[in-house]
Design a protein around this motif. Structure first.
Motif, mmCIF file in Angstrom:
data_model
loop_
_atom_site.group_PDB
_atom_site.id
_atom_site.type_symbol
_atom_site.label_atom_id
_atom_site.label_comp_id
_atom_site.label_asym_id
_atom_site.label_seq_id
_atom_site.Cartn_x
_atom_site.Cartn_y
_atom_site.Cartn_z
ATOM 1 N N GLN A 115 -20.276 -46.236 28.235
ATOM 2 C CA GLN A 115 -21.733 -46.448 28.490
ATOM 3 C C GLN A 115 -22.462 -45.185 28.115
ATOM 4 O O GLN A 115 -22.064 -44.011 28.277
ATOM 5 C CB GLN A 115 -22.132 -46.787 29.668
ATOM 6 N N PRO B 154 -25.938 -42.934 28.662
ATOM 7 C CA PRO B 154 -25.560 -41.599 27.793
ATOM 8 C C PRO B 154 -24.268 -41.054 28.345
ATOM 9 O O PRO B 154 -23.967 -41.423 29.460
ATOM 10 C CB PRO B 154 -26.873 -40.799 28.385
ATOM 11 N N GLU B 155 -23.802 -40.030 27.541
ATOM 12 C CA GLU B 155 -22.461 -39.693 27.765
ATOM 13 C C GLU B 155 -22.554 -38.316 28.412
ATOM 14 O O GLU B 155 -21.212 -37.983 28.953
ATOM 15 C CB GLU B 155 -21.746 -39.756 26.407
ATOM 16 N N SER B 156 -23.602 -37.951 28.606
ATOM 17 C CA SER B 156 -23.532 -36.433 29.404
ATOM 18 C C SER B 156 -25.061 -36.518 30.050
ATOM 19 O O SER B 156 -25.988 -37.094 29.763
ATOM 20 C CB SER B 156 -23.474 -35.307 28.247
ATOM 21 N N LEU B 157 -25.146 -35.303 30.866
ATOM 22 C CA LEU B 157 -26.330 -35.072 31.746
ATOM 23 C C LEU B 157 -27.449 -34.522 30.546
ATOM 24 O O LEU B 157 -28.597 -34.819 30.664
ATOM 25 C CB LEU B 157 -26.102 -34.136 32.546
ATOM 26 N N LEU C 212 -28.899 -37.441 28.962
ATOM 27 C CA LEU C 212 -29.644 -38.213 30.067
ATOM 28 C C LEU C 212 -31.110 -37.473 30.263
ATOM 29 O O LEU C 212 -31.955 -38.073 30.237
ATOM 30 C CB LEU C 212 -29.068 -38.343 31.433
ATOM 31 N N ASN C 213 -30.984 -36.170 30.076
ATOM 32 C CA ASN C 213 -32.166 -35.532 30.292
ATOM 33 C C ASN C 213 -33.066 -35.664 29.073
ATOM 34 O O ASN C 213 -34.429 -35.711 29.107
ATOM 35 C CB ASN C 213 -32.042 -34.122 30.424
ATOM 36 N N ILE D 74 -33.295 -38.292 27.233
ATOM 37 C CA ILE D 74 -33.965 -39.781 27.375
ATOM 38 C C ILE D 74 -35.232 -39.674 28.455
ATOM 39 O O ILE D 74 -36.147 -40.233 28.193
ATOM 40 C CB ILE D 74 -32.816 -40.709 27.880
ATOM 41 N N ILE D 75 -34.930 -38.855 29.575
ATOM 42 C CA ILE D 75 -36.098 -38.803 30.510
ATOM 43 C C ILE D 75 -37.279 -38.090 30.139
ATOM 44 O O ILE D 75 -38.411 -38.621 30.213
ATOM 45 C CB ILE D 75 -35.413 -38.208 31.724
ATOM 46 N N ARG E 156 -35.819 -29.222 32.579
ATOM 47 C CA ARG E 156 -35.060 -30.693 32.768
ATOM 48 C C ARG E 156 -35.397 -31.465 33.660
ATOM 49 O O ARG E 156 -36.049 -30.811 34.689
ATOM 50 C CB ARG E 156 -33.714 -30.019 32.829
ATOM 51 N N LEU F 180 -33.025 -36.595 38.894
ATOM 52 C CA LEU F 180 -33.456 -37.871 39.135
ATOM 53 C C LEU F 180 -33.624 -37.731 40.904
ATOM 54 O O LEU F 180 -33.094 -37.084 41.676
ATOM 55 C CB LEU F 180 -31.674 -38.641 39.046
#
Length: 307
Positions: free
Chosen positions: A276, A278-281, A284-285, A287-288, A300, A303
């Motif tokens: 699934q 995202p594959e990394s932090l 994910l950052n 995307i946010i 950064r 959550l």
């Protein structure tokens, strides 16, 4: 000194009792010289005659007993409470700790009955949905409290159902909430409340699904859910049938072949999670940061909830 007659409003007139206490203490009127009446007609000393500016300072425990016991139907509640106030102000500051004292024992019993009545109302009020012609919704409940606890329960229902428009109708008065203001209305009749709504079938089904036939104890159930409340609770109609079928359901459960639970493979779940996005932090950052601007100078995201 001649007897002073104090007439308070019917029900739980906490404000009137407090004004009367200030007046009586200011004039050094002993409990034996006070006649308390609970009526809707004005008494000899109404609000105008009991205007006293000086407050009466009492221990917090005494104030709590007063706030609770005034809700009781006992016609002697005001006389008992004034005896308590008089004795506390005349040297018995720790009177409530003397549990063997007849006055303390009786007031303790009144308070326990009120707390029990409050718990029953919190637990057994059932709202039914009413849809107006304009499509607006209101949830209406009918309840018959044993004591004058209606206004005391208001904060609980506002906190629990603050996002809904609702009304609680009782023979001693009514509560109405419009998501902003809680108002007290006149007494109502059972016929004024809806008898059923579309949600009752689902609620009764859920109630039946949580019933454990192996732990059926009718006596204990009636102790926690007195039968006098059953007629106002939609799920109560299913109770006799569930009790009657409990023995056969337990027998069926025992006779069923025991099945071992299926084993789960955690490796498959981990593998699916790895696939699934995202594959990394870092991903994910990104995307946010792209979806919602960060605080100025921030690099950064973290959550969480709140500022």
């Amino acid at each position: 000194m001649s007897v002073v007659r104090i007439t308070l409003k019917s029900g739980a007139d906490l404000g009137g009792f407090r004004r009367a206490v200030r007046y009586l203490i200011a004039h050094s009127v002993a409990p034996s010289d006070v006649e308390w009446a609970d009526d809707t007609t004005p008494g000899l000393f109404g609000d105008e005659a009991m205007v006293v500016s000086s407050p009466v300072t009492l221990p917090r425990s005494v104030s709590e007993v007063i706030s609770t016991a005034v809700c009781h139907r006992d016609q002697e509640r005001y006389a008992l409470l004034y005896q308590l106030v008089w004795r506390v102000l005349h040297g018995e500051r720790d009177l409530l700790e003397v549990h063997s004292d007849p006055l303390v024992f009786r007031l303790s019993r009144l308070s326990k009955e009120i707390h029990r009545d409050l718990h029953k109302m919190h637990a057994f009020v059932r709202f039914r949905q009413v849809v107006a012609d304009d499509g607006s919704e209101r949830f209406v409940a009918w309840f018959e409290p044993d004591n004058f606890i209606l206004e005391a329960t208001g904060p609980f229902f506002v906190e629990r159902f603050g996002s809904l428009d609702w009304s609680i109708l009782t023979p001693i008065g009514s509560l109405h909430w419009d998501r902003k203001l809680l108002t007290v209305g006149p007494p109502a009749r059972r016929e004024d409340a809806p008898q059923s709504d579309a949600l009752e079938t689902a609620w009764t089904g859920y109630f039946e699904s949580t019933f454990n036939p192996a732990r059926t104890n009718p006596d204990l159930m009636r102790q926690h859910m007195p039968k006098k409340y059953w007629r106002n609770m939609p799920e109560a109609a299913a109770i006799p049938g569930m009790i009657q079928a409990a023995r056969s359901r337990v027998t069926d459960m025992i006779e069923q072949e025991i099945q071992m639970p299926a084993k789960r493979n955690p490796d498959k779940a981990v593998a699916r999670m790895a696939e699934q996005a995202p594959e990394s932090l870092a991903a994910l950052n990104r995307i946010i940061a792209a979806s919602e601007p960060l605080v100025p100078a921030a690099t950064r995201a973290v959550l969480g909830e709140g500022p």
